[in-house]
Write a protein that holds these residues in place. Structure first.
Motif, short mmCIF file in Angstrom:
data_model
loop_
_atom_site.label_atom_id
_atom_site.label_comp_id
_atom_site.label_asym_id
_atom_site.label_seq_id
_atom_site.Cartn_x
_atom_site.Cartn_y
_atom_site.Cartn_z
N VAL A 149 36.26 29.36 4.24
CA VAL A 149 35.91 30.19 3.08
C VAL A 149 35.03 29.34 2.16
N THR A 150 33.88 29.89 1.79
CA THR A 150 32.94 29.16 0.94
C THR A 150 32.90 29.72 -0.47
N VAL A 151 32.27 28.96 -1.36
CA VAL A 151 32.09 29.42 -2.74
C VAL A 151 31.29 30.71 -2.76
N GLU A 152 30.26 30.81 -1.93
CA GLU A 152 29.46 32.03 -1.89
C GLU A 152 30.30 33.23 -1.49
N MET A 153 31.23 33.04 -0.56
CA MET A 153 32.09 34.16 -0.14
C MET A 153 32.98 34.63 -1.29
N LEU A 154 33.41 33.70 -2.15
CA LEU A 154 34.16 34.11 -3.33
C LEU A 154 33.29 34.99 -4.22
N LEU A 155 32.04 34.59 -4.40
CA LEU A 155 31.13 35.35 -5.26
C LEU A 155 30.84 36.74 -4.70
N THR A 156 30.82 36.86 -3.37
CA THR A 156 30.40 38.12 -2.75
C THR A 156 31.57 38.93 -2.19
N HIS A 157 32.81 38.58 -2.55
CA HIS A 157 33.98 39.36 -2.12
C HIS A 157 34.06 39.45 -0.59
N TYR A 208 37.69 35.84 -7.83
CA TYR A 208 37.08 35.48 -9.12
C TYR A 208 38.04 34.70 -10.00
N ALA A 209 39.34 34.89 -9.83
CA ALA A 209 40.29 34.00 -10.50
C ALA A 209 40.10 32.58 -9.98
N LEU A 210 39.93 32.46 -8.68
CA LEU A 210 39.73 31.15 -8.07
C LEU A 210 38.41 30.53 -8.51
N LEU A 211 37.37 31.34 -8.67
CA LEU A 211 36.10 30.82 -9.18
C LEU A 211 36.28 30.23 -10.58
N GLY A 212 37.08 30.89 -11.41
CA GLY A 212 37.36 30.36 -12.74
C GLY A 212 38.08 29.03 -12.67
N TYR A 213 39.02 28.94 -11.72
CA TYR A 213 39.73 27.67 -11.54
C TYR A 213 38.77 26.58 -11.08
#
Length: 678
Positions: A149-157, A208-213
């Protein structure tokens, strides 16, 4: 028949509403930029825009839907309108003020969380293709796939995570309670990966919670402190925060219940929620829109984020079809994709108890619109359509190819079958082939529609709404998306079957359907025994499991269930009001359940835990049904929750009320509770 939608099984707070990423062209509906330049009109005059807004929001049906509303329109860095309608407090009749009245904007928060990530990407502190485990202090994601799982995948759901949404515990009225920290919340509910990362889209609050973390981890600053210092202060957003400080709480628009009584102001837990806790004013959002539409540049010439990052945020990165976009970084395709009128639009909606918001922008014409109000419902969708029709009327969105040759019915067979929504697996879509280039689609959102093929994996219904499919490398159908902005639906694999259930068995469709949906515990290699009777305990167990009812912690009220393997299921059903005992203290879990008893339980689910409307026509039954079950059997019959065992002679229906329910009959009942019986 409208599919049953259970409140318990679809509870989803929108706090906060492929292989690798697919970069899309600027237009998501097949219209070139040069063509748009010839048809573009757009808002031009502040006077005209204000008149349009005043006329629209002065309509009586609209005024009745809201108490307080704020709206703003910008273009080419100029503010064409910022308006407030209604009052913030009925007791004082204080009017909404665009620079003072604060609104909760829920998932619009995600835009700002994405912006913070892109700032750190600009600084080289985060890589979009980085494995998220790089930022988790040694925590290992439960991921059975070779793809990380990448940062981009977090951004793009597109993480493939199991659903994690805010619960009722996320909202606190009691001032004595202490909110959980963002870190504790993240690791308390960290989901496993259920689908290959990057292969599918599912709206993901946890991502997006994880992105904030991750912002906290990389910057060394608390998330809300980072947002204040690096986003809100530079933009001049002095009335914005991811927490609810006292000064902003005093300016928060009051929410009223149906009786006109003001609702208490709630806090959130965690107090800072990167996916949805932001509060702001429309004047502050104006400042953001102006900078975003100016390549991230502030009025003084400095940049809040790089032009490359702005371009990435306004470009759709994931799509199920080149003409059916899903998400960019922080934004999504508009809810009403067919109403974009050929324009490239990026949008973000948000819902949280008492508030709804919508932010959308048209980068090609440097236009931005924001609306927020103290109500929930479809007002923002209607306003989006009205705005686009008023300012961009010259071209309706067209999907597909005008000269596309329809595929034959036999070629379309690969699309037929059942599909389960990735967020709510009890929401099931049924697709069947009608003829050359045509499919029938039954969904929980639009009931029955017929769609016509306009491209290889693209169809359109009579209202102009697209339905798109996705395939794997072997051209097998994997996912579809239709009239649901929150996720794809996965194609259900064909059932393995049972040795004693042939394809021509009268109950094969029901039994194999439940098996393919993983709702049967029977081993495929063993006989199903369709004529075996079902006990009262087993029936309750199957209901509880199928509809994901939560187990109850209350003590047993029945003295004869402590030894039953179904004790927890019986307690859950009893506490939901679905079952009663045969006496005050007896349930008789091992006795075969009668068909009329099963009908009563199904009827209670429908009437008490669902939104379905039951036809009222009375049907004539044969004698033999107890009075206490008559009305409930009428409900089951009206909704066709049965199999071929129910017969009609001379207009009179034989339901077999006093017969014991068999496994095949139970399968028909439960299958028809989930899948349209057509």
């Amino acid at each position: 028949m409208k599919k049953l939608i259970l409140k318990y099984s679809i509870l989803m707070l929108t706090l906060l509403f492929l292989s690798t990423s697919i970069n899309l062209a600027a237009s998501t509906a097949g219209t070139t930029a040069s063509a748009l330049a010839n048809t573009f009109r757009g808002p031009q005059s502040a006077t005209e825009v204000e008149k349009f807004l005043d006329d629209y929001f002065s309509q009586d049906p609209i005024k009745k839907k809201i108490n307080a509303l704020t709206v703003a329109v910008v273009q080419n860095s100029q503010v064409l309108a910022r308006k407030g309608y209604g009052v913030t407090d009925r007791s004082t009749n204080t009017p909404v003020q665009t620079d003072q009245t604060v609104f909760r904007v829920a998932s619009v928060s995600k835009v700002f969380t994405a912006l913070a990530i892109m700032q750190l990407v600009d600084q080289g502190k985060i890589g979009l293709q980085d494995n998220i485990e790089n930022y988790l202090d040694g925590y290992k994601v439960n991921n059975p796939f070779a793809t990380p799982v990448t940062v981009e995948m977090l951004l793009t759901h597109s993480t493939g995570f199991e659903v994690r949404d805010p619960s009722s515990n996320s909202f606190m009225i009691d001032a004595s309670l202490t909110p959980i920290s963002l870190k504790d919340e993240v690791f308390k509910q960290f989901p496993p990966v259920k689908r290959k990362p990057g292969s599918s889209y599912m709206y993901d609050n946890f991502a997006y919670a994880l992105l904030g973390y991750i912002v906290q981890q990389v910057s060394g600053e608390a998330f809300d402190a980072y947002m204040e210092k690096h986003v809100f202060q530079p933009l001049g957003m002095t009335s914005s925060s991811f927490r609810l400080p006292t000064d902003l709480a005093k300016r928060l628009a009051t929410v009223y219940d149906a009786s006109g009584k003001p609702r208490p102001v709630y806090r959130l837990s965690p107090e800072i929620i990167p996916q949805g806790s932001m509060v702001t004013t429309s004047d502050d959002i104006v400042r953001f829109m102006q900078a975003f539409l100016n390549d991230g540049k502030l009025p003084n010439g400095t940049s809040i984020v790089s032009p490359a990052s702005i371009k990435a945020m306004e470009t759709y990165q994931v799509a199920i079809h080149p003409q059916v976009a899903d998400v960019s970084y922080g934004f999504e395709a508009p809810f009403m994709l067919k109403d974009t009128n050929g324009q490239h639009v990026i949008a973000k909606g948000g819902d949280i108890p008492g508030f709804s918001s919508y932010l959308w922008m048209l980068p090609d014409s440097q236009t931005g619109v924001f609306i927020s109000y103290t109500a929930t419902g479809g007002l923002r969708d209607d306003f989006f359509t009205a705005f686009m029709d008023h300012y961009y009327p010259s071209q309706k969105t067209q999907f597909g190819k005008a000269d596309f040759m329809l595929q034959s019915a036999s070629e379309l067979h690969k699309f037929a079958g059942l599909y389960t929504d990735l967020r709510t697996d009890s929401d099931i879509i049924k697709v069947s082939v009608v003829g050359d280039g045509r499919l029938d689609v039954y969904t929980p959102w639009v009931d029955h529609e017929q769609v016509t093929q306009v491209d290889d994996k693209l169809f359109v219904d009579v209202k102009g709404r697209p339905l798109a499919f996705q395939t794997d490398s072997q051209d097998n159908i994997t996912y579809m998306k239709y009239n649901n902005p929150l996720s794809y639906s996965a194609k259900v694999p064909e059932a393995l079957g049972y040795p004693d259930i042939t394809n021509d068995h009268p109950y094969a469709a029901y039994i194999q359907g439940l098996q393919s949906l993983s709702l049967l515990s029977d081993v495929a290699s063993q006989p199903f025994q369709p004529l075996k009777t079902v006990t009262r305990g087993q029936f309750i167990h199957d209901i509880v499991q199928q509809f994901h009812f939560r187990h109850s912690s209350q003590k047993a009220s029945f003295t004869d269930i402590s030894a039953s393997v179904y004790q927890d299921d019986i307690l859950s059903a009893a506490n939901l009001g679905l079952v009663v005992g045969v006496s005050t203290d007896l349930f008789e879990p091992n006795r075969p359940i009668l068909r009329q008893e099963a009908a009563v339980i199904l009827s209670r689910i429908i009437h008490h835990l669902s939104d379905i409307k039951v036809p009222t026509a009375a049907l004539q039954l044969t004698s033999g049904t107890d009075d206490w079950a008559l009305a409930d059997i009428q409900t089951v019959l009206a909704l066709k929750l049965y199999g071929p065992e129910v017969t009609t002679i001379d207009g009179t229906i034989d339901f077999g009320s006093k017969r014991a329910l068999t496994k095949q009959e139970e399968s028909a009942m439960l299958y028809n509770m989930l899948v349209p019986n057509v």
